[in-house]
Scaffold this motif. Structure first.
Motif, PDB file in Angstrom:
ATOM      1  N   THR A   4       6.047   4.979   4.043  1.00 52.45           N
ATOM      2  CA  THR A   4       4.763   5.653   4.200  1.00 52.45           C
ATOM      3  C   THR A   4       4.924   7.165   4.166  1.00 52.45           C
ATOM      4  O   THR A   4       4.114   7.862   3.549  1.00 52.45           O
ATOM      5  CB  THR A   4       4.097   5.221   5.519  1.00 52.45           C
ATOM      6  N   SER A   7       5.724   8.193   0.587  1.00 56.96           N
ATOM      7  CA  SER A   7       4.508   8.090  -0.233  1.00 56.96           C
ATOM      8  C   SER A   7       3.535   9.223   0.068  1.00 56.96           C
ATOM      9  O   SER A   7       2.870   9.737  -0.843  1.00 56.96           O
ATOM     10  CB  SER A   7       3.830   6.745   0.010  1.00 56.96           C
ATOM     11  N   THR A  63      -6.704   7.495   3.238  1.00 56.07           N
ATOM     12  CA  THR A  63      -7.050   6.247   2.550  1.00 56.07           C
ATOM     13  C   THR A  63      -5.799   5.463   2.162  1.00 56.07           C
ATOM     14  O   THR A  63      -5.840   4.236   2.098  1.00 56.07           O
ATOM     15  CB  THR A  63      -7.919   6.501   1.301  1.00 56.07           C
ATOM     16  N   PHE A  66      -4.885   3.312   5.066  1.00 57.60           N
ATOM     17  CA  PHE A  66      -5.788   2.174   5.240  1.00 57.60           C
ATOM     18  C   PHE A  66      -5.889   1.324   3.973  1.00 57.60           C
ATOM     19  O   PHE A  66      -6.821   0.535   3.838  1.00 57.60           O
ATOM     20  CB  PHE A  66      -7.186   2.669   5.632  1.00 57.60           C
ATOM     21  N   ARG A  67      -4.946   1.456   3.049  1.00 56.03           N
ATOM     22  CA  ARG A  67      -5.047   0.784   1.755  1.00 56.03           C
ATOM     23  C   ARG A  67      -5.013  -0.739   1.858  1.00 56.03           C
ATOM     24  O   ARG A  67      -5.488  -1.422   0.964  1.00 56.03           O
ATOM     25  CB  ARG A  67      -3.962   1.275   0.816  1.00 56.03           C
ATOM     26  N   LYS A  68      -4.484  -1.304   2.939  1.00 56.33           N
ATOM     27  CA  LYS A  68      -4.472  -2.764   3.083  1.00 56.33           C
ATOM     28  C   LYS A  68      -5.867  -3.300   3.353  1.00 56.33           C
ATOM     29  O   LYS A  68      -6.190  -4.408   2.980  1.00 56.33           O
ATOM     30  CB  LYS A  68      -3.520  -3.178   4.203  1.00 56.33           C
ATOM     31  N   TRP A  69      -6.707  -2.510   4.013  1.00 55.21           N
ATOM     32  CA  TRP A  69      -8.063  -2.940   4.348  1.00 55.21           C
ATOM     33  C   TRP A  69      -9.075  -2.479   3.304  1.00 55.21           C
ATOM     34  O   TRP A  69     -10.076  -3.138   3.102  1.00 55.21           O
ATOM     35  CB  TRP A  69      -8.470  -2.422   5.720  1.00 55.21           C
ATOM     36  N   PRO A  71      -8.432  -1.165  -0.343  1.00 53.41           N
ATOM     37  CA  PRO A  71      -7.639  -0.713  -1.501  1.00 53.41           C
ATOM     38  C   PRO A  71      -8.475  -0.067  -2.601  1.00 53.41           C
ATOM     39  O   PRO A  71      -8.006   0.845  -3.284  1.00 53.41           O
ATOM     40  CB  PRO A  71      -6.969  -1.999  -1.997  1.00 53.41           C
ATOM     41  N   ARG A 130     -15.820  -6.778   2.681  1.00 60.58           N
ATOM     42  CA  ARG A 130     -14.634  -7.617   2.890  1.00 60.58           C
ATOM     43  C   ARG A 130     -14.744  -8.403   4.198  1.00 60.58           C
ATOM     44  O   ARG A 130     -14.337  -9.559   4.262  1.00 60.58           O
ATOM     45  CB  ARG A 130     -13.369  -6.771   2.883  1.00 60.58           C
ATOM     46  N   LYS A 134     -14.881 -12.433   4.444  1.00 58.49           N
ATOM     47  CA  LYS A 134     -13.904 -13.150   5.270  1.00 58.49           C
ATOM     48  C   LYS A 134     -14.621 -14.063   6.267  1.00 58.49           C
ATOM     49  O   LYS A 134     -14.207 -15.192   6.501  1.00 58.49           O
ATOM     50  CB  LYS A 134     -13.008 -12.149   6.005  1.00 58.49           C
TER      51      LYS A 134
END
Length: 146
Positions: A4, A7, A63, A66-69, A71, A130, A134
């Motif tokens: 992380t 990146s 962002t 938080f890319r897993k939630w 993307p 999302r 879900k």
């Protein structure tokens, strides 16, 4: 954690290189306009301008975290930031006016604000969609087992 941090530094370097890269098509003299004239103060001048030039990396790093939630929001934030910085930097002539260098501080501020607002709106919508999707899947799974 290490991935992380690396990146985040890549995103920071990307945002700082965009103003120079989008000016390359006009020649090296246009790229050189963004470098300090006084060679004695090259490092301090680049650091001062780099502080402002790095501002658009803030919403991108957030962002990214938080890319897993969300993307899609991360991808759209990168597109938005790149587009805004290229649009405003590619044809910005510092030799046109004595006060033109002030724009080098305002361009990243405007890009940061617009990207943050856009990412906030799109991120909220994406997260709610999302979450609703879900919840609907869990409801269907519960109905099938009953």
């Amino acid at each position: 954690m290490k991935k992380t941090i690396i990146s985040s530094f890549i995103i920071l370097a990307y945002v700082n290189l965009i103003p120079y890269a989008c000016r390359l098509w006009r020649g090296l003299d246009w790229v050189a306009q963004y470098l300090p004239d006084n060679k004695d103060h090259l490092i301090s001048g680049l650091l001062f301008v780099g502080i402002f030039a790095s501002l658009p990396a803030i919403p991108l790093v957030v962002t990214f975290l938080f890319r897993k939630w969300i993307p899609v929001t991360f991808a759209l934030s990168i597109i938005c930031t790149t587009t805004l910085l290229c649009l405003w930097h590619h044809n910005y002539d510092l030799a046109s006016d004595a006060q033109a260098a002030i724009g080098l501080m305002f361009i990243p501020i405007f890009a940061t604000v617009l990207t943050s607002v856009g990412a906030g709106i799109i991120g909220t919508i994406e997260f709610l969609v999302r979450r609703r999707k879900k919840g609907a899947q869990q409801t269907r799974a519960g109905a099938e087992t009953a």
